[in-house]
Each structure stands twice: as structure tokens, then as C-alpha cells.
Design a protein around this motif. Structure first.
Motif, short mmCIF file in Angstrom:
data_model
loop_
_atom_site.label_atom_id
_atom_site.label_comp_id
_atom_site.label_asym_id
_atom_site.label_seq_id
_atom_site.Cartn_x
_atom_site.Cartn_y
_atom_site.Cartn_z
N ALA A 1 0.85 -1.26 0.04
CA ALA A 1 0.02 0.00 0.05
C ALA A 1 1.07 1.30 0.09
CB ALA A 1 -0.92 0.16 1.20
N VAL A 2 2.05 1.32 0.85
CA VAL A 2 2.85 2.41 0.85
C VAL A 2 3.52 2.55 -0.47
CG1 VAL A 2 4.84 3.49 2.09
CG2 VAL A 2 2.86 2.35 3.50
N GLY A 3 3.97 1.59 -0.88
CA GLY A 3 4.58 1.82 -2.35
C GLY A 3 3.69 2.09 -3.42
N GLY A 4 2.47 1.68 -3.47
CA GLY A 4 1.54 2.08 -4.31
C GLY A 4 1.33 3.64 -4.35
N GLY A 5 1.16 4.30 -2.88
CA GLY A 5 0.91 5.34 -2.86
C GLY A 5 2.03 6.27 -3.26
N LEU A 6 3.13 5.81 -2.99
CA LEU A 6 4.38 6.69 -3.47
C LEU A 6 4.31 6.78 -5.01
CD1 LEU A 6 7.30 5.31 -1.04
CD2 LEU A 6 5.89 7.70 -0.99
N VAL A 7 3.97 5.76 -5.54
CA VAL A 7 4.26 5.76 -7.07
C VAL A 7 3.00 6.65 -7.61
CG1 VAL A 7 3.70 4.40 -9.13
CG2 VAL A 7 5.16 3.40 -7.40
N VAL A 8 1.81 6.61 -7.22
CA VAL A 8 0.82 7.70 -7.60
C VAL A 8 1.40 9.09 -7.52
CG1 VAL A 8 -1.71 8.08 -7.22
CG2 VAL A 8 -0.94 5.66 -7.41
N ALA A 9 1.97 9.30 -6.18
CA ALA A 9 2.20 10.83 -6.08
C ALA A 9 3.54 11.24 -6.91
CB ALA A 9 2.86 10.74 -4.43
N GLY A 10 4.02 10.34 -7.09
CA GLY A 10 5.40 10.57 -8.20
C GLY A 10 4.77 11.01 -9.55
N ALA A 11 3.89 10.17 -9.90
CA ALA A 11 3.19 10.16 -11.40
C ALA A 11 2.33 11.61 -11.51
CB ALA A 11 2.17 9.22 -11.60
N THR A 12 1.95 11.90 -10.06
CA THR A 12 0.92 13.19 -10.31
C THR A 12 1.94 14.36 -10.26
OG1 THR A 12 -0.53 12.34 -8.73
CG2 THR A 12 -0.68 14.57 -8.79
N VAL A 13 3.08 14.41 -9.58
CA VAL A 13 3.81 15.59 -9.85
C VAL A 13 4.62 15.58 -11.18
CG1 VAL A 13 6.31 16.14 -8.91
CG2 VAL A 13 4.33 15.47 -7.29
N ALA A 14 4.96 14.43 -11.82
CA ALA A 14 5.47 14.69 -13.07
C ALA A 14 4.40 15.22 -14.11
CB ALA A 14 5.81 12.95 -13.44
N LEU A 15 3.22 14.83 -13.82
CA LEU A 15 1.85 15.41 -14.79
C LEU A 15 1.92 16.73 -14.69
CD1 LEU A 15 -0.23 14.84 -16.74
CD2 LEU A 15 -1.74 14.30 -14.78
N VAL A 16 1.98 17.29 -13.51
CA VAL A 16 1.90 18.63 -13.18
C VAL A 16 3.09 19.57 -13.79
CG1 VAL A 16 1.71 20.50 -11.46
CG2 VAL A 16 0.38 18.53 -11.05
N HIS A 17 4.30 18.97 -13.65
CA HIS A 17 5.29 19.55 -14.15
C HIS A 17 5.29 19.56 -15.45
CE1 HIS A 17 9.60 20.84 -14.13
NE2 HIS A 17 9.78 20.11 -14.94
N LEU B 1 2.53 19.60 -17.47
CA LEU B 1 1.63 20.55 -17.71
C LEU B 1 2.14 22.41 -17.84
CD1 LEU B 1 -1.53 19.09 -16.44
CD2 LEU B 1 -1.00 19.28 -18.86
N MET B 2 2.84 22.39 -16.67
CA MET B 2 3.38 23.75 -16.52
C MET B 2 4.37 24.03 -17.59
SD MET B 2 2.03 25.14 -13.86
CE MET B 2 3.11 26.39 -13.41
N GLU B 3 5.33 23.11 -18.12
CA GLU B 3 6.06 23.45 -19.01
C GLU B 3 5.57 23.73 -20.50
OE1 GLU B 3 8.93 20.30 -19.14
OE2 GLU B 3 10.15 21.00 -17.65
N SER B 4 3.96 23.03 -20.63
CA SER B 4 3.60 23.28 -21.85
C SER B 4 2.91 24.51 -22.09
CB SER B 4 2.58 22.16 -22.04
OG SER B 4 1.60 22.27 -21.07
N VAL B 5 2.54 25.40 -20.93
CA VAL B 5 1.87 26.86 -20.97
C VAL B 5 2.73 27.72 -21.91
CG1 VAL B 5 1.22 28.61 -19.58
CG2 VAL B 5 0.86 26.39 -18.78
N PRO B 6 2.39 28.28 -22.60
CA PRO B 6 3.21 29.38 -23.44
C PRO B 6 3.57 30.56 -22.62
CG PRO B 6 0.98 29.46 -24.06
CD PRO B 6 0.91 28.21 -23.30
N ASP B 7 4.68 30.91 -23.18
CA ASP B 7 5.21 32.18 -22.28
C ASP B 7 4.37 33.30 -22.38
OD1 ASP B 7 7.57 30.73 -21.79
OD2 ASP B 7 8.45 31.49 -23.67
N SER B 8 3.62 33.55 -23.48
CA SER B 8 2.71 34.67 -23.43
C SER B 8 1.49 34.66 -22.46
CB SER B 8 1.96 34.60 -24.81
OG SER B 8 1.02 33.79 -25.12
N ILE B 9 1.30 33.33 -21.93
CA ILE B 9 0.30 33.43 -20.75
C ILE B 9 0.83 33.54 -19.58
CG2 ILE B 9 -1.45 31.93 -19.73
CD1 ILE B 9 -2.13 30.89 -22.60
N ALA B 10 2.13 32.81 -19.19
CA ALA B 10 2.74 33.16 -17.85
C ALA B 10 3.21 34.25 -17.89
CB ALA B 10 3.66 31.71 -18.08
#
Length: 203
Positions: free
Chosen positions: A48-64, A66-75
Motif C-alpha cells: 500500500a505504501v509503495g503504491g501511494g508513492l508511485v501515484v504521488a510521483g506520477a501526479t507530480v510529473a504530470l503537473v510539471h 503541464l506547467m512546461e507546456s503553458v506558452p510564455d505569453s500566458i505565463a
């Protein structure tokens, strides 16, 4: 012993769990092995602990990602907007309001204005001792003019003891007026009146 109770049976030897052939003998200080139920619970918690860590890491990678894909004109905010007072310093100076220049009234043409003024009477009031000078002003210029005459009152030593001002409204060319310049403060007898300055302004 009583005759009614039979004697207890002799103690039976307990079978000993011997280690398999070739295995090392267990240490007398080693902890006993946990039962099979506890081993299964620990495995579940670990998964259970290992699965939670895997899910958290995947969420962080997805947010990162998405932030890189935002164009500079909006940021980034726009460099310049049409809102008031949004002009950065140093690019274009603000328009300065023009200063109001003092308007100087023209001087009436003709001979010097001092020649237009004559002291007709220089007296000291007998009750309060204040001096005053009666003046006659003749407009010798060729245009209507107004006058401002400054008078000083001096004692016998030539020291100024008081002063006064006389003014006129419009005086036509060649016309004359009589005005009085009143001094302030008590002065000694024998005080004299002198014309200090005459301003003639054309109208």
C-alpha cells in the motif's frame, strides 16, 4: 494416596523440532518467527505504501509537464498595456504642463513717469503724529495709464522713519488727479517726504 483416585499417568516426552540436516542451528538469542498471519499483514502494508508513492510521483510529473507546456505569453504579463500610468519609466517622459508666464503690463510711452508726480503737501498730523503726503499726478504719456507711487518719510538726518503708497485708476492722457500717501507711526516734527518710485502702467 487414596484408594479411590488412581495415580497420574507418567509424563510423555514431547517431540522436539529439529532443524533439517545441513542447516545451521538456531541461535538461542534469535526472536521466534512470526506467525503466518502477521507476515501477510506486513506485506499488505508495504504494498500500500509503495503504491501511494508511485501515484504521488506520477501526479507530480504530470503537473510539471503541464506547467512546461503553458506558452510564455500566458505565463508572463504583457510588457505594456493601455491602462493609465502603465508606461514604464525611462521610455517616454510624461507630458509636462506648460508654466504660466507672468504677464507684464506694458509701460505707457512718453517721458519718465517720475516727472508726472509732484508732492504738493508734506505734513504731520497734529493729533497722532502720523505723516502723509498729498500728490498731484499728471499723465504726460500718450495713452491712458494707472499709477502706483511709493513715498518715504525721512527725518532731519535723512533716515527713513515711515513710508506710504498712493494709487490711481485710469488717468487719461494730459489729465491730472490728486491722491494722498499715508504714512504709519508717529514721527518727529520736520519730517520730509520723498518720492521713492513711480510705476505707470498703460491701460
Amino acid at each position: 494416596m487414596s484408594d479411590y483416585f488412581p495415580p497420574p499417568p507418567p509424563e510423555q516426552p514431547q517431540p522436539e523440532h529439529r532443524p533439517p540436516v545441513g542447516a545451521a542451528a538456531p541461535s538461542p538469542w534469535a526472536c521466534p518467527a512470526p506467525p503466518p498471519g502477521k507476515r501477510r499483514t506486513g506485506l499488505i502494508v508495504t504494498l500500500a505504501v509503495g503504491g501511494g508513492l508511485v501515484v504521488a510521483g506520477a501526479t507530480v510529473a504530470l503537473v510539471h509537464a503541464l506547467m512546461e507546456s503553458v506558452p510564455d505569453s500566458i505565463a508572463l504579463p504583457p510588457e505594456r498595456s493601455d491602462a493609465p500610468y502603465s508606461q514604464p519609466y525611462g521610455e517616454e517622459p510624461y507630458a509636462e504642463e506648460p508654466l504660466h508666464e507672468e504677464t507684464v503690463e506694458p509701460v505707457a510711452p512718453g517721458p519718465p513717469a517720475e516727472g508726472d508726480v509732484t508732492v504738493t503737501t508734506c505734513t504731520r498730523d497734529s493729533l497722532i503724529g502720523w505723516p502723509h503726503a498729498d500728490l498731484k499726478i499728471v499723465n504726460n504719456s500718450g495713452a491712458p495709464a494707472a499709477y502706483i507711487v511709493s513715498i518715504t518719510f525721512v527725518d532731519g538726518d535723512g533716515s527713513v522713519v515711515s513710508d506710504g503708497i498712493a494709487t490711481t485708476e485710469e488717468v487719461a492722457p494730459g489729465a491730472s488727479v490728486k491722491v494722498r500717501a499715508q504714512g504709519s507711526g508717529e514721527v518727529a516734527a520736520g519730517t520730509k517726504c520723498r518720492i521713492a518710485e513711480v510705476d505707470r502702467h498703460a491701460l
